[in-house]
Design an enzyme around this catalytic site. Structure first.
Site, PDB file in Angstrom:
ATOM      1  CE  LYS A  86      -6.916  33.545  23.263  1.00 46.28           C
ATOM      2  NZ  LYS A  86      -7.514  33.105  21.982  1.00 46.28           N
TER       3      LYS A  86
HETATM    4  C1  E4P Z   1      -6.435  30.624  19.911  1.00 50.26           C
HETATM    5  O1  E4P Z   1      -6.163  31.026  21.019  1.00 50.26           O
HETATM    6  C2  E4P Z   1      -5.731  31.136  18.733  1.00 50.26           C
HETATM    7  O2  E4P Z   1      -6.017  32.482  18.644  1.00 50.26           O
HETATM    8  C3  E4P Z   1      -6.130  30.403  17.502  1.00 50.26           C
HETATM    9  O3  E4P Z   1      -6.184  29.027  17.757  1.00 50.26           O
HETATM   10  C4  E4P Z   1      -5.256  30.701  16.303  1.00 50.26           C
HETATM   11  O4  E4P Z   1      -5.622  29.797  15.287  1.00 50.26           O
HETATM   12  P1  E4P Z   1      -5.253  30.056  13.738  1.00 50.26           P
HETATM   13  O5  E4P Z   1      -3.784  29.927  13.605  1.00 50.26           O
HETATM   14  O6  E4P Z   1      -5.994  28.969  13.010  1.00 50.26           O
HETATM   15  O7  E4P Z   1      -5.749  31.406  13.409  1.00 50.26           O
END
Ligand code: E4P
Length: 228
Positions: A86
């Site tokens: 990622k």
């Molecule tokens: C996933 O890739 C994201 O980092 C994550 O879903 C962010 O979620 P949040 O807005 O609940 O922190």
């Protein structure tokens, strides 16, 4: 649509992989930090629990493309299996993505808030883009519509990149991106269990049990076959 769980909590991952049709795990530095434990041991444990086939998305922490590439190489070698690096959308991240694609990496570009960010990420070679639905809703924007338009844009432009929608707080948000044809969602452990819940289902299951017991008592079908 792929169901991915957005957590690094070992107990949650064990439970969800055991009871639900889970396609993978995503993490980010915030999710990892919540566990307050050795990072390398944690990701190794997660891979062991989910097996080699399920996707495992791990975010780099380097701020330059060189560091991102180094971390991606090390992580892929260390974690193995169906691995996705990622990378947050930014200039350094795009440069790293283009280089890593030449080395055959699976890349998810994350922290996507607009359709044009998604298009640039896809053109850089990302396999998935991760728009943050609830964080958009929180700033009086419309997360579902960013996901919907991104899915449509990739179809119209014939771009081979999946949308992995992230940052959900409600079942309704998840349902709407599913209806938009989103390829994957990543959901927190708590919200994942809520997807299944309906009080009428709970009542129906309770009523089946009561009706059966009214005639057969505590004897189950299994008991009847085993002669108990
Ligand atoms: C996933 O890739 C994201 O980092 C994550 O879903 C962010 O979620 P949040 O807005 O609940 O922190």
């Amino acid at each position: 649509m792929l169901y991915i769980i957005d957590t690094a909590n070992i107990e949650d991952i064990k439970r969800l992989v055991e009871f639900y049709p889970i396609d993978g795990v995503t993490t980010n530095p915030t999710i990892i930090s919540k566990e307050h434990t050795d990072f390398l041991a944690l990701v190794k444990k997660i891979r062991k629990i989910i097996g080699e086939q399920r996707m495992f998305h791990i975010q780099v922490t380097g701020e330059t493309s060189e560091k991102m590439i180094y971390e991606a190489r090390k992580l892929r070698e260390y974690v193995g299996g169906n691995f996705y690096v990622k990378i947050p959308i930014c200039e350094e991240g795009l440069r790293a993505t283009m280089k890593l694609k030449e080395e055959g990496f699976n890349v998810t570009m994350t922290a996507i808030f607009t359709q044009q960010q998604a298009l640039i990420a896809a053109k850089a070679g990302a396999d998935f883009v991760a728009p943050y639905v609830n964080r958009l809703d929180n700033i009086v924007s419309d997360g579902v519509s960013v996901v919907t338009e991104t899915v449509e844009m990739f179809e119209k432009q014939k771009i081979d990149c999946g949308v992995l929608a992230a940052s959900f707080k409600t079942v309704e948000q998840i349902h709407k991106v599913a209806m938009a044809g989103c390829q994957a969602v990543t959901i927190s452990a708590d919200l994942f269990s809520t997807l299944m819940y309906h009080p009428m289902t709970t009542k129906a299951i309770y009523d089946f049990g009561q009706d059966w017991k009214g005639v057969y008592g505590d004897t189950t079908i299994a008991d009847m076959f085993s002669g108990k």
